[in-house]
Design an enzyme around this catalytic site. Structure first.
Site, short mmCIF file in Angstrom:
data_model
loop_
_atom_site.label_atom_id
_atom_site.label_comp_id
_atom_site.label_asym_id
_atom_site.label_seq_id
_atom_site.Cartn_x
_atom_site.Cartn_y
_atom_site.Cartn_z
N GLU A 166 -14.52 -13.69 11.41
CA GLU A 166 -13.81 -12.43 11.00
C GLU A 166 -12.60 -12.72 9.78
O GLU A 166 -11.52 -12.78 10.04
CB GLU A 166 -12.86 -12.20 12.30
CG GLU A 166 -13.85 -11.77 13.38
CD GLU A 166 -12.90 -11.63 14.77
OE1 GLU A 166 -11.83 -11.73 14.70
OE2 GLU A 166 -13.63 -11.05 15.78
N GLU A 352 -19.90 -11.13 18.77
CA GLU A 352 -19.00 -10.99 19.78
C GLU A 352 -18.81 -9.58 19.95
O GLU A 352 -19.19 -8.84 19.37
CB GLU A 352 -17.56 -11.25 19.14
CG GLU A 352 -17.21 -12.70 18.93
CD GLU A 352 -15.71 -12.85 18.57
OE1 GLU A 352 -14.84 -12.15 18.75
OE2 GLU A 352 -15.43 -13.83 17.72
C1 LIG Z 1 -0.12 -3.45 16.42
C2 LIG Z 1 -1.04 -3.54 14.97
O1 LIG Z 1 -2.40 -4.30 15.54
C3 LIG Z 1 -3.25 -4.45 14.36
C4 LIG Z 1 -4.60 -5.35 14.93
O2 LIG Z 1 -4.43 -6.29 15.45
C5 LIG Z 1 -5.40 -6.98 15.97
C6 LIG Z 1 -5.38 -8.06 16.93
C7 LIG Z 1 -6.20 -8.48 17.24
C8 LIG Z 1 -7.56 -8.40 16.96
C9 LIG Z 1 -8.85 -8.89 17.52
C10 LIG Z 1 -8.84 -9.94 18.54
N1 LIG Z 1 -10.09 -10.20 18.61
C11 LIG Z 1 -10.83 -10.98 19.68
C12 LIG Z 1 -11.16 -12.14 19.04
N2 LIG Z 1 -12.16 -12.22 17.98
C13 LIG Z 1 -12.41 -13.53 17.69
C14 LIG Z 1 -12.21 -14.23 19.17
O3 LIG Z 1 -11.40 -15.45 18.82
C15 LIG Z 1 -11.49 -13.54 19.86
O4 LIG Z 1 -10.50 -13.95 20.51
N3 LIG Z 1 -10.81 -9.44 17.65
N4 LIG Z 1 -9.89 -8.74 17.03
C16 LIG Z 1 -7.78 -7.14 15.95
C17 LIG Z 1 -6.70 -6.73 15.62
#
Ligand SMILES: CCOCCOc1ccc(-c2cn(C[C@@H]3NC[C@@H](O)[C@H]3O)nn2)cc1
Length: 448
Positions: A166, A352
């Site tokens: 990511e 994922e």
């Molecule tokens: C309020 C503003 O918000 C902006 C976006 O904020 C986020 C937070 C979190 C994510 C997020 C979390 N995950 C799951 C993980 N993927 C890898 C693995 O380690 C999992 O734990 N994917 N994306 C995306 C965006």
């Protein structure tokens, strides 16, 4: 009843990551990572949770592998903690760290499970962050050294390799929005981080080729699919920016050798530029073999000049949401996989996909029907995607077990297996047994 049959060689798996499950943060010669530091910074992680113990998989990995065997998966995605291998980032190699991962990988292979390795899943050695992090070429070179150590050690045992998990999260979530470690809130810093990790990706792929390492290598972007709230060009453009920053910003340099110009121009308006040095784009575009795609949800977006640097606002459309607040909409996965075809019909693994459903134990069971429903919807889309002739080769559910969900700490649960964080007892949820049946049959049954 509808039956969706999957290809006979389709890979079924689950995914985890080192900082989220291992624990043993001060054991085995492990150095400090940016997540150890971030989690100890007041207000950054819910409840002040950290990865000191997590699921204690450092000590309990044999139990985890027994669960994988019971589930019936043939592929397990995990990450190696760089601070266990080179504790200060680019100095001495820690043999104890390598030995731990050899024991783990050997146990996976003995169980007939294919290791699917992520080299970097966010736990950067703190010493490198202290010296500028991914924006400093020292970190780039340090990553290549770390990657080459792992290539040499595990070539022949590991055949599926991902450089970065990511990259949008590493660069923009962590350095523009400040929500993840190290918590910077600066666009230029985020662009520097994105470029640095791309150069590190390209250099490590070049090493992989030069060293003649077994298997296939790629990268795992996360998807941000968005559709316009109205037919206005401004709303469509806002969606284009959101989608592109998560994927095109990274995949264009890799597949085309250049950044998406419309976003480069957009950031130039905000005073930010990409620090490209001679030869960088040739390095970054070293051909790869596969893509990992991480998909959770999609949005309906519209143009809003007040909505952050991209001026793209995601609207609440009243969809069913998971317990972390993400809309359940599997359609975005189908749409995105067709969008991805602009890079060619490349080999793709869903590395994922899963739902945060915080159901707890009731009479010794976890009846996580909502998670089963989420998986039914998304696997049905996977079947459509494969039927459309797209080279989707495998699927890894996030996650094998509940674990440290970054800034959300332990309150958000994505696991097929419940973890009691006091006793560390693992309890398969009803979704575990449902997924076990899908894997055993290699088909999905949808109740009409
Ligand atoms: C309020 C503003 O918000 C902006 C976006 O904020 C986020 C937070 C979190 C994510 C997020 C979390 N995950 C799951 C993980 N993927 C890898 C693995 O380690 C999992 O734990 N994917 N994306 C995306 C965006």
């Amino acid at each position: 009843m509808t039956i969706f049959q999957f290809p006979k060689d389709f890979r079924w798996g689950t995914a985890t990551a080192s900082y989220q499950i291992e624990g043993a943060a001060q054991e085995g010669g492990r150095g400090v990572s940016i997540w150890d530091t971030f989690a100890r910074t007041p207000g950054k992680v819910f409840n002040g949770d950290n990865g000191d113990v997590a699921c204690d998989s450092y000590h309990r990995y044999e139990e985890d592998i027994e669960l994988m065997k019971k589930l019936g998966i043939n592929t397990y995605r995990f990450s190696i903690a760089w601070p266990r291998i080179i504790p200060d980032g680019d100095g001495e190699i820690n043999r104890e760290g390598l030995d731990f991962y050899h024991r783990f990988v050997d146990a996976l292979l003995d169980a007939g499970i294919e290791p699917f390795l992520t080299l970097y899943h966010w736990d950067l050695p703190q010493t490198l962050e202290d010296d500028g992090g991914w924006g400093n070429r020292r970190t780039v070179d340090a990553f290549v050294k770390y990657a080459e150590v792992i290539f040499k050690e595990f070539s022949g045992k590991i055949n599926f390799w991902l450089t970065f998990n990511e990259p949008w999260c590493i660069a923009f979530l962590s350095n523009m929005l400040g929500i993840h470690a190290p918590g910077n809130k600066d666009l230029q810093t985020a662009i520097n981080v994105a470029h640095g990790l791309l150069v590190a990706h390209g250099k490590s792929v070049q090493s992989f080729r030069r060293m003649g390492i077994t298997g296939q290598i790629g990268i795992a972007p996360n998807v941000c699919w968005a559709e316009p709230y109205s037919k206005s060009p401004e709303d469509q453009a806002a969606c284009d920016r959101s989608i592109a920053l998560n994927t095109d910003w990274f995949l264009d340099p890799i597949y085309k050798g250049s950044y998406p110009q419309f976003l480069v121009d957009w950031f130039a308006e905000a005073g930010a530029t990409v620090p490209i040095q001679d030869g960088d784009m040739e390095i970054i575009s070293e051909p790869i073999d596969l893509l990992g795609i991480n998909y959770y949800t999609m949005g309906i977006n519209r143009f809003n000049p007040e909505a952050g640097v991209l001026q793209s606002e995601e609207l609440n459309m009243g969809l069913i949401k998971t317990d972390i607040g993400w809309p359940v909409e599997s359609r975005g996965l189908y749409e995105f996989m067709h969008y991805l075809q602009k890079y060619g019909n490349v080999d793709v693994y869903i590395t994922e996909n899963g739902a945060c459903i915080n159901d707890d134990l009731e009479n010794g069971k976890i009846n996580d029907d909502r998670r089963i429903s989420y998986y039914e919807q998304h696997l049905a889309q996977i079947h459509r995607i494969i039927n459309d002739g797209i080279n989707l080769k495998g699927y890894m559910a996030w996650s094998l077990m509940d674990n440290f969900e970054w800034a959300e700490g332990y309150r958000m649960r994505f696991g097929l297996v419940h973890v009691d964080y006091r006793s560390l007892v693992r309890t398969p949820k009803e979704s575990f047994y449902w997924y076990q049946s899908v894997i055993k049959n290699n088909w999905l049954e949808i109740r009409n």
